[in-house]
Design a protein around this motif. Structure first.
Motif, PDB file in Angstrom:
ATOM      1  N   ARG A 165     -38.152  20.408  16.039  1.00 57.99           N
ATOM      2  CA  ARG A 165     -38.065  19.966  14.642  1.00 57.99           C
ATOM      3  C   ARG A 165     -39.409  20.053  13.938  1.00 57.99           C
ATOM      4  O   ARG A 165     -39.483  20.393  12.759  1.00 57.99           O
ATOM      5  N   ARG A 166     -40.488  19.780  14.666  1.00 61.98           N
ATOM      6  CA  ARG A 166     -41.833  19.827  14.076  1.00 61.98           C
ATOM      7  C   ARG A 166     -42.462  21.214  14.156  1.00 61.98           C
ATOM      8  O   ARG A 166     -43.606  21.405  13.754  1.00 61.98           O
ATOM      9  N   SER A 167     -41.708  22.180  14.681  1.00 59.41           N
ATOM     10  CA  SER A 167     -42.174  23.574  14.787  1.00 59.41           C
ATOM     11  C   SER A 167     -43.468  23.697  15.587  1.00 59.41           C
ATOM     12  O   SER A 167     -44.350  24.469  15.236  1.00 59.41           O
ATOM     13  N   ILE A 168     -43.578  22.931  16.662  1.00 59.63           N
ATOM     14  CA  ILE A 168     -44.776  23.022  17.511  1.00 59.63           C
ATOM     15  C   ILE A 168     -44.390  23.386  18.949  1.00 59.63           C
ATOM     16  O   ILE A 168     -45.193  23.213  19.874  1.00 59.63           O
ATOM     17  N   THR A 169     -43.179  23.902  19.134  1.00 60.07           N
ATOM     18  CA  THR A 169     -42.763  24.329  20.466  1.00 60.07           C
ATOM     19  C   THR A 169     -43.533  25.577  20.866  1.00 60.07           C
ATOM     20  O   THR A 169     -43.657  26.532  20.093  1.00 60.07           O
ATOM     21  N   THR A 170     -44.081  25.585  22.083  1.00 62.17           N
ATOM     22  CA  THR A 170     -44.792  26.746  22.615  1.00 62.17           C
ATOM     23  C   THR A 170     -44.083  27.228  23.872  1.00 62.17           C
ATOM     24  O   THR A 170     -43.164  26.573  24.381  1.00 62.17           O
ATOM     25  N   GLY A 171     -44.521  28.372  24.384  1.00 61.67           N
ATOM     26  CA  GLY A 171     -43.910  28.881  25.599  1.00 61.67           C
ATOM     27  C   GLY A 171     -44.041  27.909  26.752  1.00 61.67           C
ATOM     28  O   GLY A 171     -43.092  27.710  27.516  1.00 61.67           O
ATOM     29  N   MET A 172     -45.211  27.275  26.871  1.00 65.21           N
ATOM     30  CA  MET A 172     -45.441  26.360  27.976  1.00 65.21           C
ATOM     31  C   MET A 172     -44.586  25.109  27.855  1.00 65.21           C
ATOM     32  O   MET A 172     -43.912  24.711  28.820  1.00 65.21           O
ATOM     33  N   THR A 173     -44.579  24.475  26.683  1.00 64.53           N
ATOM     34  CA  THR A 173     -43.804  23.242  26.535  1.00 64.53           C
ATOM     35  C   THR A 173     -42.296  23.519  26.574  1.00 64.53           C
ATOM     36  O   THR A 173     -41.528  22.706  27.086  1.00 64.53           O
ATOM     37  N   ALA A 174     -41.877  24.679  26.042  1.00 62.87           N
ATOM     38  CA  ALA A 174     -40.446  25.016  26.076  1.00 62.87           C
ATOM     39  C   ALA A 174     -39.976  25.222  27.506  1.00 62.87           C
ATOM     40  O   ALA A 174     -38.950  24.663  27.923  1.00 62.87           O
ATOM     41  N   LEU A 175     -40.715  26.028  28.279  1.00 62.50           N
ATOM     42  CA  LEU A 175     -40.298  26.287  29.651  1.00 62.50           C
ATOM     43  C   LEU A 175     -40.371  25.025  30.498  1.00 62.50           C
ATOM     44  O   LEU A 175     -39.475  24.757  31.312  1.00 62.50           O
ATOM     45  N   THR A 199     -35.341  15.455  26.885  1.00 66.80           N
ATOM     46  CA  THR A 199     -34.498  16.097  25.882  1.00 66.80           C
ATOM     47  C   THR A 199     -34.965  15.752  24.470  1.00 66.80           C
ATOM     48  O   THR A 199     -35.038  16.633  23.599  1.00 66.80           O
ATOM     49  N   ARG A 200     -35.292  14.487  24.261  1.00 64.54           N
ATOM     50  CA  ARG A 200     -35.756  14.048  22.940  1.00 64.54           C
ATOM     51  C   ARG A 200     -37.073  14.725  22.573  1.00 64.54           C
ATOM     52  O   ARG A 200     -37.269  15.122  21.417  1.00 64.54           O
ATOM     53  N   SER A 201     -37.987  14.882  23.531  1.00 62.44           N
ATOM     54  CA  SER A 201     -39.258  15.549  23.267  1.00 62.44           C
ATOM     55  C   SER A 201     -39.043  17.012  22.913  1.00 62.44           C
ATOM     56  O   SER A 201     -39.688  17.544  22.002  1.00 62.44           O
ATOM     57  N   LEU A 202     -38.120  17.663  23.620  1.00 58.66           N
ATOM     58  CA  LEU A 202     -37.825  19.068  23.322  1.00 58.66           C
ATOM     59  C   LEU A 202     -37.302  19.223  21.905  1.00 58.66           C
ATOM     60  O   LEU A 202     -37.763  20.092  21.144  1.00 58.66           O
ATOM     61  N   ILE A 203     -36.355  18.379  21.511  1.00 56.67           N
ATOM     62  CA  ILE A 203     -35.787  18.464  20.166  1.00 56.67           C
ATOM     63  C   ILE A 203     -36.831  18.110  19.115  1.00 56.67           C
ATOM     64  O   ILE A 203     -36.919  18.754  18.063  1.00 56.67           O
ATOM     65  N   SER A 204     -37.641  17.092  19.384  1.00 54.76           N
ATOM     66  CA  SER A 204     -38.668  16.682  18.439  1.00 54.76           C
ATOM     67  C   SER A 204     -39.697  17.789  18.208  1.00 54.76           C
ATOM     68  O   SER A 204     -40.106  18.047  17.071  1.00 54.76           O
ATOM     69  N   ASN A 205     -40.106  18.469  19.269  1.00 54.94           N
ATOM     70  CA  ASN A 205     -41.069  19.556  19.135  1.00 54.94           C
ATOM     71  C   ASN A 205     -40.474  20.734  18.371  1.00 54.94           C
ATOM     72  O   ASN A 205     -41.169  21.407  17.594  1.00 54.94           O
TER      73      ASN A 205
END
Length: 344
Positions: free
Chosen positions: A293-303, A285-291
């Motif tokens: 916040r840093r605007s580096i979330t991608t389709g792969m990491t989000a899913l 959960t912390r990694s998801l929120i951190s990514n």
């Protein structure tokens, strides 16, 4: 290194090791840490998409040994490896087109999942798409200066979950997803008042068992008749019925299988296993929120993040543990350089 990951991922299936639950539980825990170490080393030498592609091919290769579940090949065999593979390939798309291409891919995966009665993955694809939009819309520079953005993103995730759950529930109950899904959804909703608890009622039995035996049962150990009586009563009280083969054979036939990694680790290793499972879930959960916040979330990491958190709550331990490790490592290792395919 990618080849080693592929071979290891292909071999990580409990059905290839031992039918004995005690041996299988110990093997599963040992393999969890072994794979974590291998993937951590791999991410230091390879891009995240290279690691994900190798891992996905490994999971697909494992099917040559374990075979296909012909009752629903997409849901039980192909969905997650194919989704990871295709979303990793999205990194090769030009940056200006990547957001649209990823959104279309997630939409296609959601539609296919609905067609093959994989409602949870369809919802996860929808949530992943929303998270990508949120990530791209956010200001990474301002977020870095203000830690309170973590709370904002957490609230956004919760609201998105509530909206998707409501839309999905209405669509399923009103027959928009097909008559078969409607019939199953109406039955589950009538039983518990919620599609989520109706589809995954094992937590009712879990809480009943925890109330009677908080220290767990041990790897491969079956619950006593006294504890089982409380678990059966909890399921009967919500209209699930404890006499069906799923409860009698899968959940309590030769051990305690609660269809939740958190619950299964508690059943096998007591409060230590529970604490470890909660730590893994909080880290995801912390990694998801951190990514975000840093605007580096991608389709792969989000899913992967969304699926891993779901699986910690509602997924079987033997089949889902390897993908939990992949999500834990990739999402925690996400950096701009790693996400564009550069080597370090």
């Amino acid at each position: 290194m990618a080849g080693e990951i592929l071979v290891l991922a292909a071999s990580l299936d409990g059905r290839l090791v031992s039918p004995d639950l005690h041996a299988l539980s110990n093997w599963s825990l040992a393999s969890f840490f072994a794979l974590f170490c291998v993937l951590r080393m791999a991410t230091r030498r390879c891009s995240l998409q290279a690691v994900a592609v190798a891992f996905a091919f490994g999971r697909l290769a494992a099917l040559t040994q374990t075979g296909f579940n012909m009752s629903n090949v997409w849901k039980y065999n192909l969905a997650l490896p194919v989704a990871i593979l295709l979303l990793a390939v999205m990194y090769s798309v030009h940056a200006k087109r990547r957001l649209i291409a990823t959104g279309l891919l997630l939409a296609a995966l959601a539609v296919i999942s609905v067609a093959f009665d994989y409602r949870s993955l369809a919802a996860m694809c929808a949530l992943a798409g929303l998270l990508i939009v949120v990530s791209q819309a956010g200001s990474a520079r301002a977020a870095r200066r203000n830690g309170s953005h973590d709370i904002v993103y957490a609230v956004i995730i919760v609201l998105a979950l509530l909206v998707i759950n409501q839309i999905g529930t209405d669509a399923a109950l009103n027959g928009l997803l097909g008559n078969e899904i409607q019939a199953r959804s109406v039955y589950q909703f009538d039983a518990t008042g919620s599609l989520l608890s109706g589809a995954r009622p094992e937590w009712f039995a879990t809480f009943a068992l925890m109330g009677q035996h908080i220290w767990g049962f041990g790897p491969g150990v079956s619950a006593g008749w006294n504890e089982l009586g409380y678990a059966f009563a909890a399921l009967d009280n919500v209209g699930i019925g404890s006499s069906n083969p799923y409860v009698q054979v899968y959940m309590f036939g030769s051990g305690v299988e609660l269809h939740s990694i958190i619950a299964d680790l508690w059943a096998r290793y007591g409060v230590v296993g529970l604490a470890f499972a909660v730590l893994v879930t909080l880290t995801l959960t912390r990694s998801l929120i951190s990514n975000l916040r840093r605007s580096i979330t991608t389709g792969m990491t989000a899913l992967l993040s969304v699926w891993a958190i779901w699986s910690m709550l509602f997924g079987p331990i033997y089949t889902d543990s390897p993908l939990i490790v992949l999500a834990l490592v990739l999402c925690a290792s996400a950096t701009p350089s790693k996400l564009v395919g550069t080597r370090t």
